[in-house]
Design a protein around this motif. Sequence first.
Motif, PDB file in Angstrom:
ATOM      1  N   MET A   1       0.845  -1.194   0.000  1.00 48.46           N
ATOM      2  CA  MET A   1       0.000   0.000   0.000  1.00 48.46           C
ATOM      3  C   MET A   1       0.879   1.242   0.000  1.00 48.46           C
ATOM      4  O   MET A   1       1.763   1.391   0.835  1.00 48.46           O
ATOM      5  N   VAL A   2       0.649   2.150  -0.937  1.00 49.13           N
ATOM      6  CA  VAL A   2       1.452   3.361  -1.040  1.00 49.13           C
ATOM      7  C   VAL A   2       1.012   4.361   0.025  1.00 49.13           C
ATOM      8  O   VAL A   2      -0.173   4.666   0.164  1.00 49.13           O
ATOM      9  N   GLN A   3       1.982   4.849   0.794  1.00 53.65           N
ATOM     10  CA  GLN A   3       1.673   5.817   1.834  1.00 53.65           C
ATOM     11  C   GLN A   3       1.336   7.157   1.209  1.00 53.65           C
ATOM     12  O   GLN A   3       1.949   7.581   0.231  1.00 53.65           O
ATOM     13  N   LYS A   4       0.362   7.836   1.790  1.00 48.22           N
ATOM     14  CA  LYS A   4      -0.050   9.130   1.257  1.00 48.22           C
ATOM     15  C   LYS A   4       0.987  10.197   1.590  1.00 48.22           C
ATOM     16  O   LYS A   4       1.678  10.127   2.602  1.00 48.22           O
ATOM     17  N   ALA A   5       1.087  11.185   0.717  1.00 53.98           N
ATOM     18  CA  ALA A   5       1.969  12.322   0.966  1.00 53.98           C
ATOM     19  C   ALA A   5       1.283  13.290   1.921  1.00 53.98           C
ATOM     20  O   ALA A   5       0.047  13.361   1.980  1.00 53.98           O
ATOM     21  N   LYS A   6       2.075  14.034   2.652  1.00 52.73           N
ATOM     22  CA  LYS A   6       1.533  15.032   3.568  1.00 52.73           C
ATOM     23  C   LYS A   6       1.724  16.428   2.984  1.00 52.73           C
ATOM     24  O   LYS A   6       2.799  16.754   2.467  1.00 52.73           O
ATOM     25  N   ILE A   7       0.673  17.222   3.071  1.00 53.28           N
ATOM     26  CA  ILE A   7       0.690  18.600   2.583  1.00 53.28           C
ATOM     27  C   ILE A   7       0.435  19.504   3.775  1.00 53.28           C
ATOM     28  O   ILE A   7      -0.572  19.344   4.477  1.00 53.28           O
ATOM     29  N   LEU A   8       1.332  20.453   4.023  1.00 51.40           N
ATOM     30  CA  LEU A   8       1.198  21.353   5.172  1.00 51.40           C
ATOM     31  C   LEU A   8       0.497  22.640   4.748  1.00 51.40           C
ATOM     32  O   LEU A   8       0.952  23.342   3.846  1.00 51.40           O
ATOM     33  N   LEU A  31      -3.719  16.047   4.649  1.00 57.22           N
ATOM     34  CA  LEU A  31      -3.632  17.488   4.817  1.00 57.22           C
ATOM     35  C   LEU A  31      -3.421  17.808   6.294  1.00 57.22           C
ATOM     36  O   LEU A  31      -4.204  17.382   7.150  1.00 57.22           O
ATOM     37  N   VAL A  32      -2.356  18.542   6.582  1.00 55.40           N
ATOM     38  CA  VAL A  32      -2.004  18.883   7.963  1.00 55.40           C
ATOM     39  C   VAL A  32      -2.155  20.384   8.158  1.00 55.40           C
ATOM     40  O   VAL A  32      -1.590  21.172   7.401  1.00 55.40           O
ATOM     41  N   LYS A  42       6.931  23.471  14.137  1.00 52.48           N
ATOM     42  CA  LYS A  42       6.843  22.325  15.048  1.00 52.48           C
ATOM     43  C   LYS A  42       6.449  21.074  14.277  1.00 52.48           C
ATOM     44  O   LYS A  42       7.009  19.991  14.496  1.00 52.48           O
ATOM     45  N   ALA A  43       5.490  21.193  13.355  1.00 53.64           N
ATOM     46  CA  ALA A  43       5.064  20.039  12.557  1.00 53.64           C
ATOM     47  C   ALA A  43       6.204  19.522  11.688  1.00 53.64           C
ATOM     48  O   ALA A  43       6.341  18.315  11.467  1.00 53.64           O
ATOM     49  N   LEU A  44       7.028  20.431  11.202  1.00 50.79           N
ATOM     50  CA  LEU A  44       8.129  20.061  10.314  1.00 50.79           C
ATOM     51  C   LEU A  44       9.263  19.347  11.048  1.00 50.79           C
ATOM     52  O   LEU A  44      10.147  18.775  10.405  1.00 50.79           O
ATOM     53  N   LEU A  45       9.250  19.387  12.371  1.00 52.81           N
ATOM     54  CA  LEU A  45      10.284  18.709  13.145  1.00 52.81           C
ATOM     55  C   LEU A  45      10.128  17.188  13.087  1.00 52.81           C
ATOM     56  O   LEU A  45      11.117  16.454  13.200  1.00 52.81           O
ATOM     57  N   ALA A  50       5.357  16.889   1.312  1.00 50.38           N
ATOM     58  CA  ALA A  50       5.602  17.009  -0.123  1.00 50.38           C
ATOM     59  C   ALA A  50       5.661  18.458  -0.552  1.00 50.38           C
ATOM     60  O   ALA A  50       6.414  18.832  -1.455  1.00 50.38           O
ATOM     61  N   VAL A  51       4.845  19.314   0.077  1.00 49.94           N
ATOM     62  CA  VAL A  51       4.754  20.721  -0.297  1.00 49.94           C
ATOM     63  C   VAL A  51       4.125  21.489   0.862  1.00 49.94           C
ATOM     64  O   VAL A  51       3.383  20.913   1.675  1.00 49.94           O
ATOM     65  N   ILE A  52       4.438  22.774   0.955  1.00 47.69           N
ATOM     66  CA  ILE A  52       3.887  23.639   2.001  1.00 47.69           C
ATOM     67  C   ILE A  52       3.133  24.784   1.343  1.00 47.69           C
ATOM     68  O   ILE A  52       3.684  25.472   0.474  1.00 47.69           O
ATOM     69  N   LEU A  53       1.880  24.986   1.735  1.00 46.64           N
ATOM     70  CA  LEU A  53       1.112  26.156   1.315  1.00 46.64           C
ATOM     71  C   LEU A  53       1.130  27.134   2.479  1.00 46.64           C
ATOM     72  O   LEU A  53       0.594  26.840   3.552  1.00 46.64           O
TER      73      LEU A  53
END
Length: 224
Positions: A1-8, A31-32, A42-45, A50-53
């Motif tokens: 199963m492919v893990q989903k990417a996280k988008i901040l 989506l975080v 803090k989340a980035l620690l 994959a990308v930050i908006l």
Amino acid sequence: MVQKAKILLVDDRPENLLALEAILSALDQTLVRASSGEEALKALLTDDFAVILLDVQMPGMDGFETAAHIKRRERTRDIPIIFLTAINHGPHHTFRGYAAGAVDYISKPFDPWVLRAKVSVFVELYMKNCQLREQAALLRLQLEGGGPNGQTKESAGLLAELSARLAAVEEQAEALSKQLDDDSADAAAVATAAHLERKLTGLRRALDALEPGTGGAPSLPAQS
């Protein structure tokens, strides 16, 4: 199963975060939320994204300062940042966004389809990059256990598959570079795409060196 990417998603207004979630939910990724620059850092620690908006106008630590912290950290400096802003102060303001390390700069209200398409490009590149890293690690293990020549039938097949996957990522990166060239002539945005291409070139060289008769298995370059 492919893990989903996280988008901040970083914005101090809950309604803006809700809007971003509604637009990007179709991508079916994780989506975080972060309601401040400090919360984003803090989340980035602990998580990879994959990308930050990133919203520009926030109380306390604004988007520019947050981006500066992100780019100073080795772990996070290569994560693409898309700046979102509700105001337009002209070319100088846009240049400041690119100078802070953004790969794109979008003014609100933005076209949902365009934003989703831009984010999907970075998600696709991130996912392919993760697959390459996983298969490179597996290939290295197989080469180490493949006897005197370091090659087995299984590892040779995996090497061919890994090379094909890398070719797909190289094609995506080339398309991204063309898109950035079309959207903006800003040197910072183009430099980001060039950085990705340099990483892919290093991977390609490493894979070429793994071919039979080239003298063994070099260390594959780290992908951040």
